[in-house]
Structures are given as structure tokens and as C-alpha cells.
Design a protein around this motif. Sequence first.
Motif: not given
Length: 904
Positions: A45-58
Motif C-alpha cells: 500500500r502506497t501512502t503520501t507523506l510529504y508534499g503534493n506534487g507541486t514543485p516549490g521550496n517550503a
Amino acid sequence: MAALSPKYNKMKTKLKLMYKIFFIAVASVGSLNVQAQNKTAEIGRTTTLYGNGTPGNANGPSATDIRFNAPIALTFDKNGNIYIAEDGTKGIRKITASGQASLLAGSNNGEKGLTDGKGKDALFTTPLDVAVHPQTGDIYVVDANRIRKVTTQGEVSTFAGAGSNTPGATDGAPSAARFNYLAGIAFDKDGNMYVADRGNNRIRKYTASTGQFTTLAGSTVGYADGTGTDAQFKLPSQLAIDDAGNVYVTDRGNNRIRKITANGKVTTLAGNGTPVSADGNGTNAAIADPFGIAVKDGNVYVSEYNGRRIRKIDAKGTVTTLAGNGDSGLSDGAGATAKFNQAAGLAIGTDGNLYLIERRGTLRTISLSGSAPTTPAYSSAVISTIDKTSKVPQYTFSNTLAKQQQELKDNPLLKRFAKSRQEQSIDKHRPFYHFISPEGRLNDPNGLSYWKGNWHLFYQAYPPEDPRQHWGHAVSKDLINWQDLPHAIYPNPEKQVYSGSAFVEENRVIAMYHGTESGSMVAVSDDPLLLNWKKLNDNKPVIPLPKPGEKLPYNVFDPFVWKKDGMYYTVLAGVRPIGPGGKNMRAEFLFKSADLVKWEYLHPFLENDTYGLAGDDGACPYFWPIGDKGKYILLHFSHKSGGKYLIGDYDQKRDKFVVTDGGNFNNGPVSNGGIHAPSAYPDGKGGVVVIFNMNSGKPNGGKSFTEMMSLPRLLNLDERGKLVMQPVGDIASLRKDKVELQNLSLPANKEIVLEKVKGDAMEINMEIDLKKSPAIELNVLRSPDKEEYTRILFYKDGGYPDREYPGRPARYSAIAIDNSNSSNLPTVRPRITETADVWLEKDEPVKLRIFIDKSIVEVFVNDKQCISVRAYPGREDSKGVSIVAKGNEALLKSIQAWQMKSIY
């Protein structure tokens, strides 16, 4: 008065309450460390932990607020801290075991260099992989032709490959060793270091006890098993090492996984060399574009970068697919229901699960142990419940022009924009007369349209307090002098307001766009300046994204909308696996609707399209009639090769676009200072006005601009049905301080400096009689000693031969721009030479219109062709102009040059 009281204070209260509810919800699904210990998760099972696919620097404040910029690799230390190499940021990011993100070392804004130092004082060039020393806990990074050491306090030093950073293949002590574009690094349990020397196609070993580098395996490029230098690799990428000291390599160019024993014996563990994904045993299986690799309990795990899958190779050599199905996206779930984008580095976490970094900007985990991830993070199941209301102040305006104009005078957002533009003015590369965002970066132009006497330009803006894409907005009477307006369309329920189009009806303007994590959205406006927008379908997508596990015959992104016979039509961009060997080719998927809300899918729209590259995806489409012969043009964007177009016939009975011609606006790869995506609208006279965003050729940080818009171009068809283009808009309103020369003889091969013609914000018009000269070279943004210059070349009959018309031997001429000598700045990356064909009749003189604007050069030829590049002179005196006739003499019949006024 407009409702100038934004929903800001209410929203802050709402957000506080939301986060209280949110943390309760997170705990209930086991997403926080303290709650996760007794939870279970399905293996695979895949789970997204950090980020949302939008490039940036935060770095926060929450996991969903973290933004990565082209992350490429990750590793864990024994305490559960994560270290991430970011090629876009040019830094090393750290996420603590408690979930706090920070920059450990690097410039934080993409600035390149090889400077040692602490934290932000250190500079990296190409950080592609990262590993932690098992005894000291120090972090090691492969960086171009060097290996850098980073302490846990962020102190950076060069461990190996010092000197001039010149590529080499020398073994020996760290100070003497030389490498050629390092791509991977790993340690064994004894502290010996292994690196993938990609440019040399070798695996190198640093033995801790001797302090020496040696070549473990590899020699010339190729594919061969064997011992030591008898073995061959092709672009080895990342490495993993098991407890027995065996080294596992993603041999990316060979689409294979290789195993190297401690004595240097190389064998092929899995993959048959074909770039597809197929389960099986050992070399009977196929692995597509392997990149990241990790080892646990005798199993080897591999990420397929463009294959978008996670593969497992067990101790018997059996290859299976652990997660992903090859589709591009950001979807969590079990096994094949998950979707990935550019799956990059892998690592085994301290909780025993597999962790993946995606270059598009997410950190995800794939369960291996049956336990939920213990890294504190937001569960993807909870992310979807977050209120996505923008943090940017939003205003409601009156519905008459006079009242709107008065309200805009006192609008706080516009006052903020004006202040930001003033701050930007200190940047020597900020343009004078090309449009840039008032607050830093911008992306695709969207929905160019003409409404009630004004041209409207929408674009993807990144507001500082909420850097998700909003539709920025500017208005112009003449396509040159632009006035900022408040943001037009805000995210919610969509995550980001992405690419789309606008269609003008008699009583309203329709915007149809891609809402990330939602689908195709429709909004309408009918006020004089298009300040107030209402989303249809109760704020829900009209063409939703597929549900987890749902297979659709079309892709859902980047819609373009038009109307025919009382029905609305839209094409959605995407790909189909119809190319050679099943490769993806661009596609446009056609839908129709009576009310803009309920849409019926019809079929793929393109027919006879042979003008694309494998990998094109038809993004940002614009479909309009052009010329006076019944033809249509489909402008679009390729994430591979930039702005493109197709010409053809619109079969309105079958609703098919039958392609008859095509070509490029960008004449090279999409990145590094080239033409990006189009936005277009008819001029009402048979032509089509188009504007593009231009990619940056150097990193820019803080509030500085990055991308910018090109000058608007008017497209049409010549008598042969070929696309021609010329600048459009009231350019003359910006001219001042005219200089004019006539009948200047150009001796063969002698550079003539035009002393009276100089500047870095200019328009230059010239007419040249080449006589017998085969080529003219023009240098602009030239320093007096020619350390810096941007080179423009026109080649008479130097383009492709014309073979479309049998019996008429002829050849196109060519126009080129070379910016390889444009800048002495270390952070500027030159572009491969832009070269485009242009058709000139036998005795037709050469007429060039050259627009120079601080950091962009655009060249129009005979109102038929245009090429553009970014250029960043580092010297203040790089403002000169010179000209050379190649081979034989020529005549500069006339030249007119103007300094240009700023539109800001």
C-alpha cells in the motif's frame, strides 16, 4: 464599494478549528507516530507523506505544506531522520523523525556552485544521491564530479574529486581521484563507500581501511557481465548494498539490475534490456527505466522512473510489481491502484517500510512490513478532507466598469502588487516590456481572450502566502501595455488552478481549466473586467478525475473549450500508447455538452498526426480557425519539446481534426530558457494571436521573477498554407531615441561594431542584401571585449531542402540564436542553439526585427518566423551590437534602432 473586507480573519479561525479536527482525524487513522504502533497496513500500500506534487521550496508548517524542488534521492540515519538531495533547490533537505523539515545545506534557491561552507553558505552543482556513513552519521553527497561531506550540523566540505572539477577516471586517494558525473552513492556496514560513476560507466569503491579509491567493476559503455573491468554498464545510476557486501546497481541505460560481489564479479540479476515492465524470473522479466534501489531481507526493490512502478526482486530472482500500474498521477492505494510521477530514489526506513521520493515533489511510503508508516505525517486519506480555501485575500467587485475602476484604485492586493514590482526593479535582468508576474514566478499563460474592448491574459501565479497555482490576471488595450488585476480564479475544491482556456460568448466568458486532484472545472464571468468568477456544477468538477482503480479511455487534464451548432466541445490533453513499440504519443480526447456541466466522451480527436515526438503529450491545447482557406490550427505544449502546432482540416461531421502540417515554436528541449506553453485567441481577421511563457535559464530566488511571457505573435497562413508569424500589439508606443543607418557596406569576414546602436532594452529593424554571402552573423548584448555576446545567425538556403513539392528543387533558409557566450555568470545555463527554417523567395531581402529586453532576445524574420531565447549578461557594459558578413561581402541596406520604455 467592493466588499474590500477579505475572508481572511474568518478563514484563520476556520483553519485553526480545521487543524484541531484534522489532528484528531489523523490520529484516528494511525498517521501520527504515537498512534501508529498498533496499526496495520496492507503490504504494497502506497501512502503520501510529504508534499503534493507541486514543485516549490517550503518547510511547513504542515506535511502537506512542504514543497520539494526536483528531489532525486533520499536516505535515513539510524535515528529516523530523512535526508533528501534536491537537484532543483541545489540543497540537502532534512526531515526529522518528529516531522520537522529544514534546509541542512545548500543555497535554497537553486544557485549552483562548488563552495564549501556551512548551511546556506555552501553551494552544490548537481546533488544526485545521498548516503549516511554508518559509524559517523555524516551525510555524503555525489555532486557532479565531486563527493561532498555534510556534517549533521550542515558543515559542507569536499571529500573527493577536488581541483577544477574536470571530469576524469583516476583512482587513488580522495584528493587525487577523479570522476565523471557521479549518480549514486552507498555505504556498506563497515563504512566502505561505493559510487556509481555514470559518465565513466564504472562502479568505484573507497576502502575505509586504505583510504583509496579503486574501480570495482566496469570499463567502456556497453552491456557485459564479467569480473572487474571485463564488465560493462550503460549509465549506472543508484546503488544498494546488502549485509553480505553485494552491491546492486540500477543499470539504467541497459534497463537491467546488476549485482556485483565483493570481488567485483558482475551478473545480471533481472531485466532483459527492453524498456517495458513485465514480471517474470531474472532475465526473463523486463524493467523499464530503473532508477532507485533498496535492499531488505534478501529482496531488492527498484523504482521505474518513467515506468511509474515499484518492482520487487525476491531472493530467487522472481520479479513482481509491488505498486503502480504505469499510469502517471498521484494516487495512493494498494498495489496497482497507486499512481506515481517520475519515481526516483528509494530507501528502507527505520520502520521497515520502503520510502520513495518522486521528482515531481512528493515523499511516499510503500508498506513492506504490514505496519503503518511511523513517520509523523498526514495520511492521504485525511488530506482530501482538508479545506482547500486559498489563504490569499479575495474580493467581490461591482458589475459596472466605472465602479470597478474606482474599487481597483483602493484594492489592497493591487497595492501589494505595485510594491512587489518596485522591489523587482533592482534586478538587472527584469524585462522592461515583456510581461512578468507581479509576485515572483509564473507558469503557463491561460485563457487569452478579448472581451469588451480589452485583451485578458490569465496565467498561473504563485501567491507568497499560498503558493498553490491561482489564475493571475492582467488586462491590456493593445497587447503590450498590461495592467495588473487581482487574481481571477482561486483553488477550492481543486488543489491548484492549472492550465485551461477561455471562450467568449455574447454575454459571458467561459473558463475551463484543469483543477488538480479534482478534474476539469468550469467557471464563468460576465462583468466588464472579468473580476468576479462563479464555478459551475456546485463547485465540483464537470469531468472528474478517475477514481482509484478506475480505467478511463481518456486522460483528464488541460481542457480547451469551443462551441459548434449550439453544443459545447472540449478536448482534453493526454497520451495514447500508439507509437512505435507501444510508446506514448500525444492525444486530444473530444467531449461535447449542451450545458457545460454534463459532458459526453466521443473519441480521440486527432487523425493523421505524424508530426509529434514519442513522449509528446498535447498539453495546453488551443484550437482555432486560421487563414482564409478553411484551415484550423491546434497549438499545444509538449513536456518534452515545448510549444508546438498542428495545421489541418476540421471534419465537423465526424468531429475529427485531420492533420495536414505541423511544427515547433521551440526548437530544442523544453527547459533552459526556451519557449514553453501557448495561450491563443483569434484576432477576428483570420489570424490567431498567441503568447507563450518563457522558461528561465538561471535560478532566481526570493521575490525575483523567473519565467516571463514572450511578445504576442500574430499567426496566419501564407499562400502555400505554411504558418507565418509576426509581432503584434502597439510596440511603437514604447519606442524612443531612434538611431538610423543606411547602406553600410559589410566586408567579408570582418566584424563591424555599430557604435551608435547599443542597449539592453531595444528594438532593432534591419534589411540586408546578402549578395553572395551565405550567412550574416549579428551579435547583441555584446561586451566591448566580446567576453559576452548573444549570437544571431541567418543562413541563406541553409535550412532543410523542400521536398514537399516534386519537381521544385529548393531549400529553406535558417535563423539561429546561440546564447552559449551570453553570460559569464556561474549560475546561468546555456541552451543548445535555437535553429528554425524560414522560407524566402529567390531575391527576397532579409528583414530582421530583433527585440532585446534585459534577459530575452526574440528575432522575427520577414514576418514569417520567430525564435526566442533567454540571455543573462553578467557585465553592465554588455550592450553593444556588431555584424559580420560570412564568406563574401554584403550590404546592410538600412537599420533602425530604438531604446524601449518600461511598461511597469
